[in-house]
Structures are given as C-alpha cells and as structure tokens.
Design a protein around this motif. Structure first.
Motif, PDB file in Angstrom:
ATOM      1  N   PRO A 406      63.522  11.756  22.642  1.00 25.53           N
ATOM      2  CA  PRO A 406      62.932  11.232  23.873  1.00 25.53           C
ATOM      3  C   PRO A 406      63.705  11.710  25.105  1.00 25.53           C
ATOM      4  O   PRO A 406      64.934  11.723  25.108  1.00 25.53           O
ATOM      5  CB  PRO A 406      63.054   9.713  23.724  1.00 25.53           C
ATOM      6  CG  PRO A 406      63.214   9.483  22.263  1.00 25.53           C
ATOM      7  CD  PRO A 406      63.893  10.686  21.715  1.00 25.53           C
ATOM      8  N   ALA A 407      62.961  12.082  26.153  1.00 24.64           N
ATOM      9  CA  ALA A 407      63.594  12.470  27.407  1.00 24.64           C
ATOM     10  C   ALA A 407      63.582  11.289  28.371  1.00 24.64           C
ATOM     11  O   ALA A 407      63.974  11.417  29.511  1.00 24.64           O
ATOM     12  CB  ALA A 407      62.844  13.663  28.010  1.00 24.64           C
ATOM     13  N   TRP A 408      63.101  10.130  27.899  1.00 28.73           N
ATOM     14  CA  TRP A 408      63.032   8.945  28.750  1.00 28.73           C
ATOM     15  C   TRP A 408      64.034   7.908  28.297  1.00 28.73           C
ATOM     16  O   TRP A 408      64.508   7.943  27.174  1.00 28.73           O
ATOM     17  CB  TRP A 408      61.622   8.355  28.737  1.00 28.73           C
ATOM     18  CG  TRP A 408      60.913   8.472  27.410  1.00 28.73           C
ATOM     19  CD1 TRP A 408      60.055   9.452  27.037  1.00 28.73           C
ATOM     20  CD2 TRP A 408      61.027   7.589  26.263  1.00 28.73           C
ATOM     21  NE1 TRP A 408      59.611   9.254  25.745  1.00 28.73           N
ATOM     22  CE2 TRP A 408      60.194   8.116  25.259  1.00 28.73           C
ATOM     23  CE3 TRP A 408      61.746   6.427  26.004  1.00 28.73           C
ATOM     24  CZ2 TRP A 408      60.053   7.514  24.012  1.00 28.73           C
ATOM     25  CZ3 TRP A 408      61.604   5.827  24.760  1.00 28.73           C
ATOM     26  CH2 TRP A 408      60.771   6.372  23.778  1.00 28.73           C
ATOM     27  N   LYS A 409      64.314   7.023  29.231  1.00 31.57           N
ATOM     28  CA  LYS A 409      65.294   5.981  28.930  1.00 31.57           C
ATOM     29  C   LYS A 409      64.571   4.774  28.341  1.00 31.57           C
ATOM     30  O   LYS A 409      63.569   4.328  28.907  1.00 31.57           O
ATOM     31  CB  LYS A 409      66.018   5.589  30.218  1.00 31.57           C
ATOM     32  CG  LYS A 409      67.482   5.283  30.023  1.00 31.57           C
ATOM     33  CD  LYS A 409      68.179   5.107  31.359  1.00 31.57           C
ATOM     34  CE  LYS A 409      68.092   3.661  31.748  1.00 31.57           C
ATOM     35  NZ  LYS A 409      67.781   3.285  33.070  1.00 31.57           N
ATOM     36  N   PRO A 410      65.033   4.252  27.222  1.00 30.64           N
ATOM     37  CA  PRO A 410      64.338   3.097  26.669  1.00 30.64           C
ATOM     38  C   PRO A 410      64.399   1.922  27.640  1.00 30.64           C
ATOM     39  O   PRO A 410      65.475   1.629  28.175  1.00 30.64           O
ATOM     40  CB  PRO A 410      65.131   2.780  25.403  1.00 30.64           C
ATOM     41  CG  PRO A 410      66.004   3.945  25.147  1.00 30.64           C
ATOM     42  CD  PRO A 410      66.197   4.649  26.434  1.00 30.64           C
ATOM     43  N   PRO A 411      63.300   1.264  27.888  1.00 29.14           N
ATOM     44  CA  PRO A 411      63.291   0.119  28.821  1.00 29.14           C
ATOM     45  C   PRO A 411      63.954  -1.100  28.178  1.00 29.14           C
ATOM     46  O   PRO A 411      64.140  -1.125  26.955  1.00 29.14           O
ATOM     47  CB  PRO A 411      61.800  -0.120  29.029  1.00 29.14           C
ATOM     48  CG  PRO A 411      61.155   0.374  27.784  1.00 29.14           C
ATOM     49  CD  PRO A 411      61.980   1.525  27.310  1.00 29.14           C
TER      50      PRO A 411
END
Ligand SMILES: Nc1ncnc2c1ncn2[C@@H]1O[C@H](COP(=O)(O)OP(=O)(O)OP(=O)(O)O)[C@@H](O)[C@H]1O
Ligand SMILES: [Mg+2]
Length: 1012
Positions: A406-411
C-alpha cells in the motif's frame, strides 16, 4: 556442478495473428512507397494495442503481426487481454480503413485469429539474431483462425473461448475442419465486451456456490461498519492470494450491508487496466451518481448535479470538474485548464467533499477491489480519501493480493484481514454444495483439500475439470464418482493464475522454485543449494525468503536441517510443467546425485526415490541399480513394493538392451518377480511370459545359476495344479544345476525351498534328508543362501524338521524345533518363515491340549502376518487360526477363518494351491462340529479325490481322518470304520504317526458307542 539455465519455458499463452485481407492485390494498386506508408500505419495500430494490453509483438509477418499475450511475463488473463486488444484493433482499423478509402480509394480490411494453449517460449536462433519467440501447435492454430476469419472480424478457438467466456461476448460459429488439426475445431467470433468484469462475476453467472466459513472475518467487517455508523469512519483491508475468496467475502458483506439499508459503492482495478488512469475512481463515481451506460450526456450531467447539490450546495463550483472527469463536459461551462498535478488535487478534493458532505448522515460503504492492479492516480485519490475518514460515516473496504504494498497510510481503526484458505471442514462443505453427498465422493474431500490447499477457486475449478473429464457424472450438487481420479493435470484457469504468480518472482527465486519442483514435494535447503549449483550454502537465502514470503514454500522442518515444502501441490505442478523436458531431465539427474551424496546413511530408504530421479534424469542403468537396491531392501517384508520395483528393473534393463549388467539384471529381476508370484499371485500368462523370457536370456548368456533357480520357481507355481511328482522332478533338476554351478548359496537355497515338495508329497524321510543337507552345507553359516526364495534357509530347516517330528508324534522335540525356527527367523530378519513357524506352533499347541493358548497364539500371528501383506503367509495364518478354533469348539469361527483363507488364496492365485486339501479337511471338521455332517462328508470326499489326483499325500491322511469323523457323526459307522482303515494305511505310508494315534482314538470312541 552445472547450473541449470533455462533457455526456454513451456507457457500457457494466447497467440493473436492479424493481417490485411488480400494484401497482394491491394499492394498492386499502390505505389510501393505509398503502400509502405499505409502498412506502417497499420502496424503501428496493431503494435499499440498489443502494447496497451501488455502483450508482446512476436514478429511482423509482412502483411500483419503475430502477438503473444502471457509471455515472457505470464498474465492470468492472457486470453481476455488478447480479445480486448483485438476488439480495439478492429475499431481502430475500421477508422483507419475509412480514412484510406477517403484518401486513396482503397478497400482496406484486416482479420484476426486467436488461440490459447501451451507454447515453448524463449530465444530461438543464435547470437544477436536469436529473438524471443513462441513456437508450438498453438501458434499454428491461431494462424489458421486468422485465415478463416471474415474481413473485419476476429475468430477464436474453443480454447480461447473457454478462458474468455463471460468477459467477452462470443458467437459460436460451429465446428470447422482445420488443416493440421486432428479433430474439428469449434470456432467463435468475437462479438464485443461481455458483462463480467471479474472472476466473481463469472461465478455469479454460473451460480454461486454456498458461502462457507468466514464467520470471524464477517464479524470484523460488521464491527467496522458499526464504527462508521457511529461517526468513526474507518477502513478494512483484506489480503490473500488469488482465489482465496476476497471478492466473495466482500460481496457477501456488501449484500448484508445493503439488506441493512446501507449504501454500498463498488469499484475494482483491472489486470489490464493499470495503464488506463482512474478506471476504478470513474467506476465508483458512476455508481455513486447512478449513471447508466445508455444515459445521454445531458441526463448524466443532471444526475451528477442533482445528487451533488442535494448533498452540499457548495459543490456547485466543482460541477465542471466532475462533468469533465466523467466524460460529459458541459459546453456552456468548460473547465479552466489545469496542470496535471492541480487536476489531481482538485479531484481528490471533490471526492473527499462528496464523502464528507453535510447531507450524508447514513453510513456508506466504499469498496475497492484488487488494489494490486490500481493505477497511480486512483491510488493517490484513495490515499486522500483514507486520510480523511475520521468523523465521517464512511467505511472503506479494500482487497488486494499479498504482493501489493500500500502507498497509503492506514487510517485510525484500520483492520487488516489476512484471509486464509478454507479448512478441511469448509472444503468438505463446499464440495458437498458443488458435487453432492454421494458415498462415492467420500474420499474426494480430503484429496481435494490437499490438492487445492483449501483455495475455493481451485476447488471449484478442479471439480469443474473433473466433470469435464467425465470423472464426475450427474448434475451440479448431485454428482457421483464415475472413474477413479488420477492426477489429471491442472485446470487451464488455475494454471494461468499460478503461472502468472510464479512469473512475478525475481529470476533467482523463479529458478529455485523450478529446481525445487523437480526434486519433489519437499527438499532440504542443502540439496536445493547443491542441485541449483549455487556456490555458497547461504546463496539460496534471499530467493528462498522471497519464495516463503510469497507463500510458495514453507519451512517444513528447521532441525536438524532446514527442509522446504510446497504449500500447494498445484504450484509445484505448474512450476514443473513450465520447464523444458531437457531442463527437467537435468534437474532430475542432479536431484538423484544430491540425494546420493547428501544422505550416505539413508541410501536404502531413499533408493526407490533415487531410482525414480535417475530414470527421469535419463540415467537408466543407475536407475535400474537403485531400483534393485530398493527392491532388495523392501524384500519379503514389503512384497508388493518389492515386486513393483522388480518390474521397474525389468523395464529399465530391457530398455538398456545388450551388455553384461543389463542382461543379468534382466534375468534376475524376472526371477525375482516369479519368486513373488507364489507369495502374491500373478496372472498365469504373465508368469509364463516371464519364465520364457528369463530362460531365453539366461541360456543366451550361459547363466546356469539363474536357470537352476528358474527350474525351481517354475516347478512350484502358485495354485499348483500339477502332480507332486512333477514338482519334485523340477526341484531335483534345479538342485542338480545348482550343484553344477558350484554356488554354495544356491545349493543351500534350492535345497531348502525345494524340500517343501517332499513334504507335500508325504515323503517325510526325503524331506528330513533334504533339510539335513541344508544344515550340513550351510555349516551353521546363517547367511548362506539367505534371501534366495526363502529368507532364512536355516530357520526353514528347523521349522521343517519340527513339522516332521510333530507328524511322527514327537511333540516336545517338535515344539523345540519350531520355537527355534521362530527365533532364527526373527534374528535373521525373515518375517515370513517366522510367520509360518508361528502358524505351525499354534496348531501344535492344540495337539498338546492347550486349546486356548493355541487360539491366542494363532490370533496374534494373524495380526502380525497381516502387516506382511503377502497372500501366501496370510492365508496360512488364517487357516491355522481356523485349525486352532476347532480345538476350543468354536466351529463357526473356525469355518469362517478357513473360508477366508481359501478365498484370499484363490482370488490371488487363481487356484487352491498345495494346501487346499489340508484346508478342506479342516473345513470338514468344522462342519461336523456344527452338526452339518452331510456337507462335511462331501467336502472331505472331494478333498481326498484332489489329494489323490495331485498326490498331495501329506494332507491326505488329515482329510481322510476328517471324513471318518464326519461319517461317524452322520451315523455311518461302517463307513467310518472303513475310512479309518484307509486313513491308517495312508498315515503309515507317510509316517504320520500322530494321525495313526488319532485313528485309534476314533476307533475306541466308535466301539464304545452303541451302534446306529
Ligand atoms: N467462503 C466461500 N464459500 C464458498 N465459495 C467461495 C468462498 N470464498 C470464495 N468462494 C468462491 O471461490 C471463487 C474465488 O473467490 P474470489 O473470486 O472471491 O477470490 P479472490 O480472493 O477475490 O481472488 P482474486 O485475487 O483472483 O480476485 C469464487 O467462485 C467464489 O464464489
Ligand atoms: Mg477477487
């Protein structure tokens, strides 16, 4: 050791041919320079579309191209990619043709042919000329499809249709005779894009299987939805290998949520779509605004504006952006020019504002599937959305395969679900749903679980392929097993998925998995390093870690050494199947050498495995040696395994042909098979054939030893239908030849084995004399002649003498000798003679008036003998049990044991053998005991007749005694007395004083009883 370097691979691919229809005629009408330009335009259209779908232009054919999808890098959707490329090509070419017609008045049209299947792909040719290309029948058939296609159309074969069906719309054109194809080929025309977008859509179309398991995962999703409902928006990520059930879990959850009145918007990234920006976002927004394909632009704008403004009137400013993004720009309100970056930021902003719009209070689920294929633009948008979840009532559910990072930060509150394959129970439940409950399927579930590793997609596909192969008959949910299931290949759909995963590995990891697949289900790290030709022991560390992390291998053992195993039998098969024959051969040979070298102390146990690798590694002589080694080791303790190995030796030796070693193996292995024939049974013709062949070779190479043994083995065939006189003749010929050969082993061995003929013929004196010779020749050397026919000749000699003593009525001495026989046999590792001796001991205990102990000993012996697995010993043990049960008066059980002994012997040997008269006598005794004297008389009379015909005089006196008892029980006193006279005469002839004693007892009993 050489490194095994692949220079080609077997691959499942789709091949596409496209060309200009009637190019010769067209070219003739044109100036060559102009024609060249026209063709260049054509080629670039084709090449662009091939590239868009990540195919490879294999070659330009002069008036077209050949393209391959799925090589060099495998794509699990190669057929679908080829079809989509073909559709776009046809569109583009139609446009191009229209232009050519306008400009040059030219009637330009193209046609396309598509086929899927196995090819060998790799460099062909030498040096710089050697380009990457695919070859094989699959290619030829694709070209034939092209030649068949109408102008402006794309035709595909059934093989491609099978893989593309559902995703593409196809029209069945029926079967065609195709040159170069042995059977008619069903041809399809590509008609357009189909309704299915994912594999799950396809399963839905076929009818979903019942959803099984997944309760815990569902609970995690439910809890996350609750959290969103309470204004704590969050996300859940579901991670698993292809086919594990990510999409299905998402689907089931979406249905639940919808039923609970929650809005769910779904989108998915596509395998061939990572080149097309924003596909999933567009899909999501279209769902969000309720846009249908057939909606006119104006309607679309109304839908967008209507919903957006209702949520948040301030979104009015963003409408031009949304219109433009969704492909319906408003001519009256054009979007000001933005840089790509600003555009992306603006979009992100709008999406977040939609998610947080004040008009939205109900919880909403946004579901994005297959993030491993997502394009960077969409991924960035998703990242923005996730960052902004807190305080919203939004639940984002995403799924992806393990290779995605993943290139996103886990919320906050993010939960990751590591979806596992189905367990054995869930597999069984799924199978029950797919195939039903028929008893014939009972063993299928564990096998299926093992083969599929619990992957529901694999389970479904394997079941489908079993149906197609005719192994399962019936209809969905109600199949039964029509034929036993062999390892019937890997279904094409599964094959493509696994091959694509393997191709994504680094080159070294890919090479290692190939090497490991040749070695087998498991392999030690040491062996792997050696077979792969790595220089340092640690050289495998990095690629192995990659293979373990990607879930291909796991660590089966860590101590005393690291052993790796395939998680999936199917992965192994695919990795194995993708290698060229030559490469596999080298791999097998290297594996065999590594096994030999690394396991000096385990050669015996590994011999069969080494033999099999040697054979597949193209080393038949070594293979034959190792197989013989393994066969000797299996010996009489595992007779079925041994005879199978001897068959292998025969096959290999025959393949090897002339030469001292192969020829002597060819004879020896046949003799060994014959030696197992009397233990296990063998069809008559096969025996005769082996005898003939062995004799022919032995005579040719002047092998007296083998001829001697052959005499012996032919003389006493299982089922033994000839007279004992003939048997004895054969034995004596064999012994003479053995003496001529001067081989002490053989002289001892043949005397021991051959002596049995004298016993059966009732020639006790001769029997004992032969046994004396055995002991004399052996001179206490226990290993002499051991394993040739009989495991321990000295144990046998002791047993035989014990039997003779027993018959002569010297019970104590008999007991001592039989016990000694058991001891020697056990010490010398001869489980057969041990079993026979124990059988005889048990029977003898009964004579010593210890009936209970006799039964117990016989039962115990049956259990031990059962493990041996040879029919001869088992039958003897059972018949002996029957004999002891007569002593305790358990006549029904005695009859049952005896009948079973008879049955297993006859089933295997096709006849009753030399003990049939003995068994019949015992059966008659049991029947008498059960009060069925008439039947007993009949059985005993028949046995006596058989004994007479075949001169089985040893058992004759026992059968005769049984007849006398049956006659007495049936009230035929005179008959009984007459039979007793005959019994006595017969017994005196053989020296069976024990029977003579019994006869006298019977006479006394008859005299004491009142007549009638
Ligand atoms: N729990 C389950 N019970 C019954 N069938 C299932 C279950 N999970 C998955 N399946 C079936 O197995 C097949 C594969 O599942 P699915 O498409 O969900 O896999 P996936 O993990 O999404 O794979 P991919 O990564 O290729 O998308 C489908 O036909 C699906 O219906
Ligand atoms: Mg999926």
């Amino acid at each position: 050791m050489d490194r095994i370097e692949p220079d080609g691979e077997r691959k499942q691919v789709t091949v596409l041919f496209a060309d200009v229809k009637g190019s010769m005629d067209l070219a003739e009408e044109q100036d060559p320079e102009q024609w060249r330009e026209i063709m260049q335009g054509f080629f670039s259209i084709l090449a662009d579309e091939v590239r868009r779908f990540e195919g490879t232009v294999d070659k330009f054919t002069g008036d077209g191209i050949m393209a391959v999808f799925g090589a060099p890098v495998a794509h699990e959707d190669h057929a679908r990619r080829a079809c989509l490329a073909a559709l776009r090509m046809l569109d583009d070419i139609a446009e191009y043709a229209a232009e050519l017609r306008r400009r040059h008045g030219l009637n330009f049209s193209a046609r396309i042919g598509i086929n899927s299947g196995e090819v060998v792909a790799g460099a062909i040719g030498a040096g710089a000329d050697g380009g990457y290309t695919a070859v094989g029948h699959t290619v030829g058939l694709a070209q034939r499809m092209e030649a068949l296609a109408e102008p402006g159309k794309a035709y595909l074969t059934e093989a491609s249709a099978e893989l593309a069906r559902g995703y593409l719309e196809l029209e069945d054109l029926g079967e065609f005779e195709i040159k170069g194809a042995s059977r008619p080929v069903r041809v399809f025309e590509l008609a357009g894009v189909g309704a299915a977008r994912s594999r799950l859509d396809l399963s839905r179309e076929r009818g979903f299987s019942r959803f099984v398991g997944r309760a815990e995962e569902m609970a995690v999703l439910d809890a996350a939805l609750e959290s969103a409902r309470s204004g704590e928006g969050t996300a859940v990520g579901i991670v698993a290998e292809p086919g594990t059930g990510k999409s299905r879990l998402c689907h089931e959850f979406a249905e639940r949520a919808r039923t609970a009145g929650v809005e769910v918007f779904e989108a998915q990234a596509q395998a061939h779509g990572s080149e097309i920006p924003f596909m999933p976002v567009l899909q999501m927004l279209r769902a969000y605004f309720g846009i249908a394909d057939e909606d006119a632009e104006r309607i679309v704008r109304e839908k967008i504006a209507g919903r957006a403004l209702l949520l948040d009137p301030e979104l009015a400013d963003e409408l031009p952006l949304l219109f433009e993004f969704l492909g319906v720009p408003d001519p009256d309100r054009p979007l000001p020019k933005l840089s790509a970056e600003a555009h992306q930021r603006a979009l992100q902003d709008v999406v977040c504002r939609l998610a947080h719009a004040p008009g939205r209070r109900e919880p909403t689920v946004v579901m994005i599937e297959d993030l491993h294929w997502i394009d960077p633009g969409s991924e960035a948008l998703l990242g923005g959305l996730l960052e902004d979840l807190s305080g919203s009532s939004l639940l984002a559910v995403v799924n992806f395969r393990p290779e995605y990072e993943p290139a996103w930060k886990p919320p906050p509150g993010y939960r990751s679900i590591d979806l596992q394959p189905l367990g054995p129970d869930d597999t069984r439940a799924l199978l029950r749903d797919l195939a039903g409950d028929d008893a014939s399927l009972h063993d299928l579930a564990p096998a299926l679980h093992e083969r599929s590793g619990g992957n529901p997609f694999f389970i479904e596909e394997i079941v489908r392929s079993l149906v197609e192969a005719g192994s399962l008959e019936g209809s969905r949910g109600a199949y039964r097993l029509a034929r036993p299931i062999d390892e019937s290949g890997v279904p094409a759909s599964v094959q493509t998925v696994l091959a694509a995963r393997i191709d994504r590995l680094g080159p070294e990891a890919k090479r290692l998995i190939g090497v490991a697949s040749v070695a087998g289900k498991e392999i030690s790290e040491r062996a792997l390093v050696m077979i792969a030709g790595l220089d340092s022991p640690g050289g495998a560390e990095v690629p192995l870690r990659e293979l373990i992390e990607a879930g291909f291998l796991y660590e089966l053992e860590l101590y005393p050494e690291r052993v790796l195993a395939f998680r999936h039998p199917l992965t192994r098969e695919v990795a194995y199947g993708s290698q060229l024959a030559e490469q596999r051969r080298a791999g097998h040979a290297a594996t065999a050498r590594a096994l030999v070298e690394l396991n000096p102390e385990r050669h015996e146990e590994l011999a069969a495995l080494i033999a099999s690798h040697m054979e597949q590694g193209g080393e038949p002589l070594e293979a034959a040696r190792w197989a013989a080694h393994a066969a000797y080791w299996a010996g009489h303790s595992r007779p079925r395994e041994a005879i199978g190995l001897w068959r292998t030796v025969t096959r290999l030796a025959d393949e090897l042909g002339d030469g001292e070693e192969p020829e002597s193996m060819a004879v020896a292995s046949r003799l060994q098979q014959l030696d197992f024939a009397w233990r296990l049974g063998m069809p008559r013709e096969e025996q005769r054939r082996l005898e003939r062949e062995a004799e022919e070779i032995a005579e040719r190479i002047g092998d007296t030893r083998s001829l001697a043994l052959l005499q012996m083995l032919c003389a006493g065939r299982p089922g033994l239908e000839q007279r004992t006189a003939e048997w004895i003749e054969g034995v004596e010929r064999g012994v003479r030849l053995a003496d001529e050969s001067g081989d002490r082993h053989l002289r001892v061995a043949l005397r021991a084995a051959g002596s049995y003929a004298y016993l059966c013929a009732g020639r006790l004196d001769r029997f004992e004399a032969a046994l004396d010779e055995v002991e004399e020749l052996a001179g206490g050397e226990r290993s002499l002649g051991a394993g040739i026919v009989i495991g321990s000749p000295l144990a046998w000699a002791s047993m035989g003498r014990g039997l003779a003593r027993r018959d002569r009525g010297e019970i104590d001495e008999a007991r001592r000798l039989l016990e000694r026989a058991v001891r020697i046999a056990e010490e010398d590792g001869d489980p057969e003679t041990a079993s026979w001796s124990r059988s005889n001991l048990a029977v003898m205990l009964r004579l010593r008036d210890e009936p209970e102990a006799a039964v117990a000993a016989a039962r115990h012996n049956c259990e031990r003998t059962e493990r041996l697995g040879d029919v001869f010993s088992r039958s003897l043990a059972l018949a002996s049990l029957g004999a002891t049960l007569l002593g305790t008066g358990e006549f029904a059980a005695a009859l049952e044991a005896n009948e079973k002994a008879e049955r297993i012997y006859r089933d295997a040997m096709g006849g009753g053998g030399e003990m049939e008269v003995w068994r019949a006598g015992l059966r008659a005794e049991a029947l008498t005991g059960l009060g069925r004297a008439e039947e007993a008389v009949a059985v005993a009379e028949e046995a006596i007749a058989t004994a007479g015909e075949r001169e089985l005089l040893w058992s004759l006196s026992l059968a005769s005694l049984a007849l006398a008892r049956a006659q007495a029980a049936g009230g035929d006193r005179p008959g009984a007395l007459a039979t007793l006279d005959e019994t006595e005469a017969a017994s005196r002839r053989t020296g069976a004083m024990l029977v003579v004693a019994a006869v006298e007892e019977e006479r006394r009993a008859l005299a004491g009883e009142p007549a009638g």
